[in-house]
Design a protein around this motif. Structure first.
Motif, mmCIF file in Angstrom:
data_model
loop_
_atom_site.group_PDB
_atom_site.id
_atom_site.type_symbol
_atom_site.label_atom_id
_atom_site.label_comp_id
_atom_site.label_asym_id
_atom_site.label_seq_id
_atom_site.Cartn_x
_atom_site.Cartn_y
_atom_site.Cartn_z
ATOM 1 N N ALA A 70 0.775 -1.216 0.009
ATOM 2 C CA ALA A 70 -0.040 -0.058 0.063
ATOM 3 C C ALA A 70 1.111 1.226 0.314
ATOM 4 O O ALA A 70 0.446 2.322 -0.523
ATOM 5 C CB ALA A 70 -0.977 0.060 1.124
ATOM 6 N N ALA A 71 1.975 1.107 0.550
ATOM 7 C CA ALA A 71 2.962 2.218 0.773
ATOM 8 C C ALA A 71 3.829 2.733 -0.648
ATOM 9 O O ALA A 71 4.280 3.657 -0.453
ATOM 10 C CB ALA A 71 3.887 2.141 1.809
ATOM 11 N N LEU A 72 3.552 1.627 -1.580
ATOM 12 C CA LEU A 72 4.650 1.847 -2.803
ATOM 13 C C LEU A 72 3.811 2.826 -3.833
ATOM 14 O O LEU A 72 2.654 2.528 -4.043
ATOM 15 C CB LEU A 72 5.164 0.506 -3.256
ATOM 16 C CG LEU A 72 5.917 -0.364 -2.372
ATOM 17 C CD1 LEU A 72 6.077 -1.621 -2.721
ATOM 18 C CD2 LEU A 72 7.279 0.455 -2.397
ATOM 19 N N ARG A 73 4.924 3.178 -4.693
ATOM 20 C CA ARG A 73 4.401 3.856 -5.728
ATOM 21 C C ARG A 73 4.653 3.256 -7.050
ATOM 22 O O ARG A 73 5.727 2.500 -7.072
ATOM 23 C CB ARG A 73 4.698 5.617 -5.671
ATOM 24 C CG ARG A 73 4.113 5.970 -4.355
ATOM 25 C CD ARG A 73 2.680 6.339 -4.626
ATOM 26 N NE ARG A 73 2.172 6.907 -3.141
ATOM 27 C CZ ARG A 73 1.702 6.257 -2.135
ATOM 28 N NH1 ARG A 73 1.828 4.900 -2.032
ATOM 29 N NH2 ARG A 73 1.198 6.862 -1.109
ATOM 30 N N GLU A 74 4.201 3.598 -8.189
ATOM 31 C CA GLU A 74 4.558 3.135 -9.642
ATOM 32 C C GLU A 74 6.189 3.116 -10.107
ATOM 33 O O GLU A 74 6.723 2.226 -10.452
ATOM 34 C CB GLU A 74 3.990 3.775 -10.460
ATOM 35 C CG GLU A 74 3.903 3.080 -12.141
ATOM 36 C CD GLU A 74 3.010 1.633 -11.720
ATOM 37 O OE1 GLU A 74 3.608 0.574 -12.468
ATOM 38 O OE2 GLU A 74 2.183 1.499 -11.164
ATOM 39 N N GLU A 75 6.663 4.344 -9.446
ATOM 40 C CA GLU A 75 8.097 4.648 -9.632
ATOM 41 C C GLU A 75 8.988 3.599 -8.735
ATOM 42 O O GLU A 75 10.373 3.556 -9.011
ATOM 43 C CB GLU A 75 8.381 6.017 -9.600
ATOM 44 C CG GLU A 75 8.284 6.556 -8.088
ATOM 45 C CD GLU A 75 6.857 7.230 -7.873
ATOM 46 O OE1 GLU A 75 6.724 8.025 -7.116
ATOM 47 O OE2 GLU A 75 5.912 6.770 -8.452
ATOM 48 N N ASP A 76 8.517 2.975 -7.882
ATOM 49 C CA ASP A 76 9.292 2.055 -7.034
ATOM 50 C C ASP A 76 9.344 0.631 -7.721
ATOM 51 O O ASP A 76 10.336 0.010 -7.182
ATOM 52 C CB ASP A 76 8.630 1.709 -5.785
ATOM 53 C CG ASP A 76 8.309 3.318 -5.115
ATOM 54 O OD1 ASP A 76 9.451 3.932 -5.076
ATOM 55 O OD2 ASP A 76 7.388 3.294 -4.286
ATOM 56 N N PHE A 77 8.767 0.386 -8.769
ATOM 57 C CA PHE A 77 8.983 -0.849 -9.564
ATOM 58 C C PHE A 77 9.918 -0.867 -10.614
ATOM 59 O O PHE A 77 9.839 0.202 -11.141
ATOM 60 C CB PHE A 77 7.446 -1.253 -9.689
ATOM 61 C CG PHE A 77 6.670 -1.871 -8.809
ATOM 62 C CD1 PHE A 77 6.434 -3.093 -8.155
ATOM 63 C CD2 PHE A 77 5.794 -0.614 -8.131
ATOM 64 C CE1 PHE A 77 5.564 -3.157 -6.956
ATOM 65 C CE2 PHE A 77 4.704 -1.120 -7.103
ATOM 66 C CZ PHE A 77 4.838 -2.037 -6.619
ATOM 67 N N LEU A 78 10.222 -1.874 -10.962
ATOM 68 C CA LEU A 78 11.012 -2.219 -12.312
ATOM 69 C C LEU A 78 10.007 -2.354 -13.380
ATOM 70 O O LEU A 78 9.102 -2.977 -13.410
ATOM 71 C CB LEU A 78 12.079 -3.376 -12.190
ATOM 72 C CG LEU A 78 13.447 -3.149 -11.486
ATOM 73 C CD1 LEU A 78 14.321 -4.398 -11.442
ATOM 74 C CD2 LEU A 78 13.861 -1.774 -12.222
ATOM 75 N N HIS A 79 10.113 -1.764 -14.501
ATOM 76 C CA HIS A 79 9.381 -1.891 -15.645
ATOM 77 C C HIS A 79 10.321 -2.340 -16.856
ATOM 78 O O HIS A 79 11.317 -2.269 -17.350
ATOM 79 C CB HIS A 79 8.941 -0.313 -16.108
ATOM 80 C CG HIS A 79 7.923 -0.056 -14.885
ATOM 81 N ND1 HIS A 79 8.344 0.481 -13.714
ATOM 82 C CD2 HIS A 79 6.537 -0.278 -14.763
ATOM 83 C CE1 HIS A 79 7.310 1.019 -12.915
ATOM 84 N NE2 HIS A 79 6.251 0.512 -13.805
#
Length: 255
Positions: A70-79
Motif C-alpha cells: 500500500a505504501a509503494l508507488r509506480e516508480e518504485d517498481f522495475l518496468h
C-alpha cells in the motif's frame, strides 16, 4: 554472541508454515516467516537455544505484503516496455532497488525484526533477482543490492545476515558483510550444468575461506526426490563442507 554461535550450528531448517515451536526447537537455527510467529514464539525458540532468523523479501513484492504494498508507488517498481516486471508464479513484482521509498520500508522492517521482535538475524530472499537474465539496468541493481547489504551490516553489526542466491556476481560484492550464503536447488545432477555448478562451488569455497562466510544448500520439494538424487545432492554438500537442508514443497512443513 549470536553471530559466533551461528558459525557453530550443525542443523538448520527453513520453514514458512504456521507456528510449530516444538518441532523447530530441535534445530540449531531456523529461518521462519515472521508474520506466522508471535514475539512470544520467538522468545520460546531462543530459550531452547535455537537461533531465529526472519525471512525478508528484498526485490519481490505483491498484494500479500499488505502494508508495504500500500505504501509503494509506480516508480518504485522495475518496468519493461512500460509494464511492471511480474513473477507470475508468485504473484509478485520486481522492485527497483534504487528506490529510496522501498529501501526505507525495507530498513524499517528489518529494524523492527531485530530490535523489537527479538530475531537473531535476517534471511535476504529474492535479492538474487538482480541477476535475472534481461533485467533492465542490471549493473545498477547489483550495485544497489550490494549497498543495501552493506548498510544493513553497518546498522546492525551484531545481527546474522544471510543471503539467498545471487551467486553469479552479487556474492562477490556482499560476502564480506554476510554470515551465510545459501544456494537454493543447485542442479548437481544436470549434465548441462556441471561446469557451471563446479564454477559456483569453487567461487563459494573461495569466499568461505576469504571471508569466513558459511555456505548452505537448500533443496525444495525433497519429498519427491528419488533416493539416488537425494544421495547425490547430499554427497555434493558433504564434499564441499556445506550445511544442507532438504525441505518439503515451498518450505511449508518439516521433514
Amino acid at each position: 554472541m549470536s553471530r559466533t554461535a551461528f558459525h557453530e550450528i550443525q542443523k538448520f531448517a527453513v520453514y514458512y508454515g504456521p507456528k510449530n515451536v516444538m518441532a523447530l526447537g530441535n534445530y540449531d537455527c531456523v529461518i521462519i516467516e515472521p508474520s506466522r510467529f508471535s514475539d512470544e514464539d520467538i522468545l520460546r525458540l531462543k530459550d531452547r537455544g535455537t537461533l531465529v532468523i526472519g525471512y525478508v523479501t528484498v526485490m519481490e513484492i505483491g498484494p500479500i505484503h499488505k502494508e508495504q504494498w500500500a505504501a509503494l508507488r509506480e516508480e518504485d517498481f522495475l518496468h519493461r516496455d512500460g509494464k511492471r516486471i511480474e513473477k507470475a508464479d508468485y504473484n509478485t513484482f520486481l522492485l527497483d532497488l534504487n528506490s529510496a521509498r522501498w529501501r526505507s520500508l525495507l530498513h524499517q522492517e528489518v529494524g523492527r525484526m531485530l530490535t523489537q521482535r527479538g530475531f537473531d538475524g535476517i534471511f535476504l530472499d529474492t535479492i538474487g533477482d538482480v541477476e535475472d537474465y534481461g533485467l533492465p539496468d542490471s549493473v545498477s541493481q547489483i550495485e544497489a543490492a550490494s549497498d543495501i547489504v552493506a548498510g544493513l551490516r553497518r546498522w546492525f553489526p551484531d545481527a546474522i545476515i544471510m543471503q539467498n542466491n545471487g551467486l553469479e556476481a552479487l556474492c562477490l560484492h556482499t560476502a564480506t558483510y554476510l554470515d551465510a550464503i545459501t544456494w537454493e536447488n543447485p542442479p548437481v545432477s544436470e549434465k548441462m550444468s556441471r561446469a557451471w555448478v563446479r564454477l559456483i562451488a569453487e567461487r563459494l569455497d573461495a569466499l568461505a575461506r576469504t571471508h569466513g562466510v558459511t555456505i548452505m544448500t537448500l533443496y525444495d520439494r525433497s519429498e519427491v526426490l528419488p533416493r539416488k538424487e537425494w544421495i547425490l545432492r547430499r554427497r555434493f554438500a558433504d564434499e564441499h563442507g556445506y550445511l544442507s537442508y532438504f525441505a518439503p514443497t515451498h518450505y511449508l512443513s518439516l521433514l
